[in-house]
Write an enzyme that holds these catalytic residues in place. Structure first.
Site, short mmCIF file in Angstrom:
data_model
loop_
_atom_site.label_atom_id
_atom_site.label_comp_id
_atom_site.label_asym_id
_atom_site.label_seq_id
_atom_site.Cartn_x
_atom_site.Cartn_y
_atom_site.Cartn_z
N CYS A 25 28.64 34.19 28.91
CA CYS A 25 29.98 34.04 28.33
C CYS A 25 30.80 33.04 29.13
CB CYS A 25 30.67 35.40 28.29
SG CYS A 25 32.34 35.32 27.62
N CYS A 75 34.49 33.94 29.60
CA CYS A 75 34.73 35.03 30.55
C CYS A 75 34.55 34.54 31.99
CB CYS A 75 33.75 36.19 30.35
SG CYS A 75 33.47 36.69 28.67
N ASP A 76 33.51 33.77 32.24
CA ASP A 76 33.11 33.47 33.62
C ASP A 76 33.31 32.03 34.06
OD1 ASP A 76 32.24 36.10 33.72
OD2 ASP A 76 30.21 35.61 33.10
#
Ligand code: NAP
Length: 310
Positions: free
Chosen positions: A139, A142-143
């Site tokens: 992701c 997200c990261d």
């Protein structure tokens, strides 16, 4: 004799747990069915979450525990098992579904919420499992921020891989886009933007052989699948974007699915069958994140209450 309930929630990730919390407050007689002996779904393996309001830097495990603790405070009943079949026995104004579990147990319920989520497809190469959360990610939104100023690789040739490469190109020094063919599946407009990005290098006909690093990703070994040539790329992160597997087994043949297997449902979470709702990553939607999953959990209960009262 089937156990009787108002609501069966399938799945105890953020969407299922939030639906359970709202159902608890609505005094619905419910049960949450979870496949594993713990709650959290995909989030449990996420190293750190920086995009959930108020919980900056929390680990996915801790977040899942907090959600579950909240459900426990409301004394929500959980049951471990897997749903094998749902039969819609509704007639006229009366909604009735029969939910069967792997152990043969059956539950008769007025409503069902699918919160079964989706799983990222894995490359299944050496080092992938071991270094997930330590440089291997599924992701980028997200990261990505953890890789600011670094060199990373993205694997895949679909819309998600192209969007991830573009997103990361704004944060990272360099992005390798690794694809097993030269033809990209992603939208033409994304292909053009990728080609124009100065810091994205497209590596067609390459496949990842191994992800290497001592505790953190340090490099990847890739192979040109036409010549057999191998080389190593020093990278701090690798984002695997080769598609998702929606967990839709119990919905097949019962609910309308889109061509990629997600349950068709609008923002109100209503599916093609009255009394059955889809919340979180299993639902057709554009942004699959914890914050949108919990929102779905709340919305599904609001729709359900409206339908039960009508
Ligand atoms: P996808 O379109 O199925 O693409 C997956 C990519 O991964 C393909 O390029 C595929 O290669 C590659 N791949 C699959 N298995 C692999 C393996 N084992 N090793 C190496 N490469 C592998 O998946 P997605 O990008 O996740 O998109 C899913 C769906 O969401 C698509 O329908 C997409 O259009 C849609 N979507 C739309 C948008 C948007 O409209 N903005 C944004 C995101 C997603 P091959 O090409 O060789 O098969």
């Amino acid at each position: 004799m089937a156990n009787k309930k108002d609501l069966v929630i399938i799945g105890s990730g953020p969407a299922g747990l939030c639906a359970a919390i709202y159902a608890g407050r609505a005094m619905l007689d419910q049960v949450v069915i979870e496949k594993e002996s713990f709650s959290g779904g995909q989030v449990i393996t996420t190293e750190r979450i920086d995009n959930y309001p108020g919980l900056y830097g929390i680990s996915g495990y801790e977040m899942a525990m907090k959600f579950r603790e909240h459900a426990n405070q409301l004394e929500i009943p959980f049951m471990e098992g897997e749903v094998t079949e749902i039969i819609d026995n509704s007639s006229g104004e009366t909604s009735s579904k029969l939910v069967t579990l792997t152990n043969g147990e059956t539950i008769e319920t007025k409503a069902v919420i699918f919160a079964t989520g989706a799983r990222h497809k894995m490359l299944s190469v050496k080092g992938e499992k071991e270094l997930t959360g330590a440089g291997v990610s599924y992701c980028a939104t997200c990261d990505g921020a953890f890789f600011r100023g670094k060199t990373v690789a993205v694997v895949g040739g679909g819309d998600v891989a192209l969007e991830d490469a573009l997103y990361l190109s704004n944060l990272c020094e360099k992005v390798y886009l690794i694809h097993r063919r030269d033809g990209l599946r992603g939208a033409k407009v994304l292909q053009r933007r990728v080609a124009e990005a100065a810091n994205i290098e497209f590596l067609p006909f390459y496949e990842v052989q191994e992800i290497c690093g001592d505790g953190m990703v340090e490099k990847i070994r890739i192979k040109q699948n036409q010549t057999g040539d191998e080389k190593e790329l020093p990278v701090s992160g690798i984002f695997i974007a080769i598609g998702m597997d929606p967990q839709n087994e119990a919905a097949k043949g019962l609910l309308e699915l889109d061509k990629t297997g997600y349950i068709c449902a609008g923002e109100d979470c209503r599916t093609s069958v009255p009394g059955i709702y889809a919340a979180g990553d299993i639902r057709t939607k554009s942004l699959r994140q914890v914050v949108t999953a919990v929102a779905d959990g709340a919305v599904a209960i609001a729709s359900l209450e409206q339908d039960l009262n009508n």
